[in-house]
Design an enzyme around this catalytic site. Structure first.
Site, PDB file in Angstrom:
ATOM      1  N   GLU A   1      34.353  25.766  20.090  1.00  0.00           N
ATOM      2  CA  GLU A   1      33.191  24.996  20.516  1.00  0.00           C
ATOM      3  C   GLU A   1      33.213  23.566  19.959  1.00  0.00           C
ATOM      4  O   GLU A   1      32.356  23.180  19.177  1.00  0.00           O
ATOM      5  CB  GLU A   1      31.904  25.709  20.063  1.00  0.00           C
ATOM      6  CG  GLU A   1      31.760  27.074  20.703  1.00  0.00           C
ATOM      7  CD  GLU A   1      30.513  27.811  20.254  1.00  0.00           C
ATOM      8  OE1 GLU A   1      29.844  28.395  21.123  1.00  0.00           O
ATOM      9  OE2 GLU A   1      30.193  27.815  19.055  1.00  0.00           O
TER      10      GLU A   1
ATOM     11  N   HIS B   1      31.832  21.979  14.699  1.00  0.00           N
ATOM     12  CA  HIS B   1      31.002  22.711  13.720  1.00  0.00           C
ATOM     13  C   HIS B   1      31.090  22.068  12.335  1.00  0.00           C
ATOM     14  O   HIS B   1      31.181  22.771  11.323  1.00  0.00           O
ATOM     15  CB  HIS B   1      31.427  24.188  13.665  1.00  0.00           C
ATOM     16  CG  HIS B   1      31.054  24.962  14.899  1.00  0.00           C
ATOM     17  ND1 HIS B   1      29.765  25.407  15.139  1.00  0.00           N
ATOM     18  CD2 HIS B   1      31.778  25.344  15.971  1.00  0.00           C
ATOM     19  CE1 HIS B   1      29.732  26.049  16.297  1.00  0.00           C
ATOM     20  NE2 HIS B   1      30.937  26.016  16.832  1.00  0.00           N
TER      21      HIS B   1
ATOM     22  N   ASP C   1      29.716  25.254   8.570  1.00  0.00           N
ATOM     23  CA  ASP C   1      29.277  25.007   9.943  1.00  0.00           C
ATOM     24  C   ASP C   1      28.344  23.805   9.948  1.00  0.00           C
ATOM     25  O   ASP C   1      28.128  23.179   8.898  1.00  0.00           O
ATOM     26  CB  ASP C   1      28.605  26.257  10.548  1.00  0.00           C
ATOM     27  CG  ASP C   1      28.900  26.374  12.041  1.00  0.00           C
ATOM     28  OD1 ASP C   1      28.567  25.430  12.789  1.00  0.00           O
ATOM     29  OD2 ASP C   1      29.483  27.387  12.461  1.00  0.00           O
TER      30      ASP C   1
HETATM   31  C1  ACM Z   1      32.030  31.654  18.170  1.00  0.00           C
HETATM   32  O1  ACM Z   1      31.228  32.563  18.406  1.00  0.00           O
HETATM   33  N1  ACM Z   1      31.735  30.396  18.414  1.00  0.00           N
HETATM   34  C2  ACM Z   1      33.331  31.953  17.629  1.00  0.00           C
END
Ligand code: ACM
Length: 538
Positions: free
Chosen positions: A307, A240, A169
């Site tokens: 995201e 991420h 991440d």
């Molecule tokens: C997430 O909680 N962004 C998968």
């Protein structure tokens, strides 16, 4: 007996107990050596009994008429007989057997050597779902290998069978990749960490890091396999990815940010620094994934896809030229193209891609599966389109979310998800179960998963606190044949069985949240959270 998760059926035709002593044998037929080995080690450690090989006593066998995870457990005057369709089912039966021996059977050394007995009982059992998962985010806070192995023991005790490891991440890269050493030299640690929710802009001044070597991960996979748990690795892309970009700046959008200046992110949130979509980036991640596939034998490989803010792609002349060159309409299609590339790449190697529900945007690759996290909607759409779905809506089964409404919850974020709320979580929403397609769409829900994100859980004790006792309720949702209507579930009975289960967790040394609220040392006074209101149940 207070079994958790509740079996399909439990009957007690006779009363009585089968006593275990130093002469009690344990045996398994060929094919079940691994389960026999585990059971002798677990029960032997707790009871001090040798459980020598031999007929009579505890016997494990295969029964071809049962499904792989289905089992029968029968205890009578002549001992305990465990039969299952496959080793996985025998292992689940062995876990039930341990519960029958009482909480002290969960200790690692005997506190007594006498008084071990199994009640006479007939149990028939099988899981509701084939994917019963728990996600551990080891990126935001690294969890040392020994704690991951312990976590595997804990989820195994709850009959879960998937560990989804969120390995990469913005805030840290946790898997050794031999051909890209900077991913661990540079991307596996950060200078400091945010403390609490980002609104407070508070940081500690303590470096944080850690990573698993490939042998560590092979050990984790083998340890999981011995417990009939599949480890599904997650390499999150194209968002991420700030940690990776900080190690290899050419992966970023170098024409809009000076990626050479980036470091592993020390804040929580969603970083704007995402991968560029060049051929070199694809080759880089193919290299990463080649090593991932060599470590993890799982059918599914999770590639994130969640995201991914597209601002850099919109601003980047290089990305805009790439969109034109590929004949794509926009940045959403570019993300879709990115994911499809790896879907094909994985499929060519006999694997399947799973990603967060954002991968539905711009068209989902055929064969890909979806982890539905932003609610049920993504999962419903994917199931209707014929994709496999793991239901893990944040409104219900995000274990980082607070467990009660009070001020004492440590760093309270998200919705209140009490033990009872989780017990009343139903993975297959009515709009799927009511569809008139002979249940085909509902059957696409291959399982469910509880997700522990660790921005606010910075060590194993915090992981325990947020995970337990809720994982026990989740396990019953995932395994047991509960009423599909959450309101019809017998919460009072579950709560009563939890009295015994808390004693099991105590014996295991699990620092769960007590039913009446956090203990003083489980609180984090003064550290800002961000509670959200709602949601209602289904
Ligand atoms: C997430 O909680 N962004 C998968």
């Amino acid at each position: 007996m207070d079994l958790i998760p509740a079996p399909l059926s439990v009957t007690r035709p006779e009363t009585g107990e089968f006593a275990l002593d130093a002469g009690t044998p344990l045996t398994a037929e060929p094919g079940l050596e691994g389960v026999e080995f585990w059971l002798r080690a677990a029960l032997g450690a707790a009871t001090g009994l040798p459980l020598r090989p031999g007929p009579g006593g505890i016997e494990l066998r295969l029964d071809g008429s049962l499904a792989p995870e289905e089992y029968r457990l029968s205890v009578g005057a002549d001992g305990a007989r465990l039969a299952a369709g496959a080793p996985a089912g025998a292992f689940r039966a062995a876990q039930t057997l341990r519960q029958l021996l009482g909480p002290d059977a969960y200790r690692r050394a005997p506190v007594r050597r006498t008084g071990w007995a199994l009640p006479y009982v007939e149990i028939a059992d099988a899981p509701r779902f084939g994917w019963r998962g728990a996600l551990l985010d080891v990126s935001r806070h690294f969890l040392p290998k020994a704690d991951v192995l312990r976590f595997l023991d804990l989820i195994a005790a709850h009959k879960l069978n998937v560990l989804h490891l969120h390995l990469t991440d913005d805030q840290g890269w946790r898997i050794e990749i031999e051909r890209y050493p900077r991913l661990t030299e540079v991307a596996s640690w950060r200078d400091r960490s945010m403390v609490g929710f980002r609104d407070a802009q508070r940081h500690d001044e303590r470096p944080h890091g850690g990573f698993y070597t490939q042998d560590d991960l092979r050990e984790i996979v083998a340890y999981a396999d011995a417990r009939h748990i599949t480890v599904v690795p997650e390499i999150d892309l194209p968002g991420h990815s700030q940690a990776a970009i900080s190690a290899y700046p050419e992966l970023g959008n170098t024409d809009v940010v000076d990626t050479a200046e980036l470091s592993v992110w020390t804040d929580w949130g969603v970083s704007a620094n995402i991968l560029n979509p060049s051929e070199q980036t694809l080759r880089f991640y193919e290299g990463v994934l080649e090593e991932v596939l060599a470590i993890f034998p799982s059918e599914f490989v999770h590639l994130g896809g969640d995201e991914c803010p597209k601002d850099q792609w919109r601003a980047s002349p290089a990305v805009q030229a790439r969109i034109k060159e590929l004949g794509l309409a926009d940045e959403d299609e570019l993300q879709s193209w990115f994911i499809r590339h790896f879907d094909r790449w994985l499929a060519d190697r006999g694997r399947r891609l799973i990603g967060w529900d954002e991968i539905l945007e711009g068209g989902l690759a055929p064969g890909a599966a979806v982890s539905s996290w932003r609610g049920y909607e993504g999962g419903v759409a994917a199931a209707k389109a014929g994709h496999d779905v793991v239901m893990c809506p944040e409104q219900h089964v995000y274990l980082d979310h607070r467990q009660g409404p009070g001020e004492d919850e440590p760093i309270p974020v998200g919705f209140v998800r009490s033990l009872e709320d989780v017990y009343r979580f139903e993975p297959v929403p009515p709009e799927l179960s009511a569809l008139d397609d002979d249940g085909a769409a509902a059957a696409r829900v291959i399982g469910t998963q509880a997700n522990l994100w660790t921005e606010f859980a910075d060590d194993a004790r915090d992981v325990d606190f947020r995970t337990f006792p809720r994982l026990a309720a989740f396990a019953e949702v995932a395994w047991s044949d509960l009423p599909r209507d959450p309101a019809a579930r017998d919460w009072a009975d579950f709560e009563r069985r939890m009295t015994t289960h808390y004693a099991r967790l105590d014996a295991l040394g699990v620092e769960y949240r007590p039913a009446d609220g956090p203990l003083p040392w489980q609180r984090r006074p003064g550290v800002l959270g961000r509670p959200k209101e709602g949601p209602g149940n289904l």
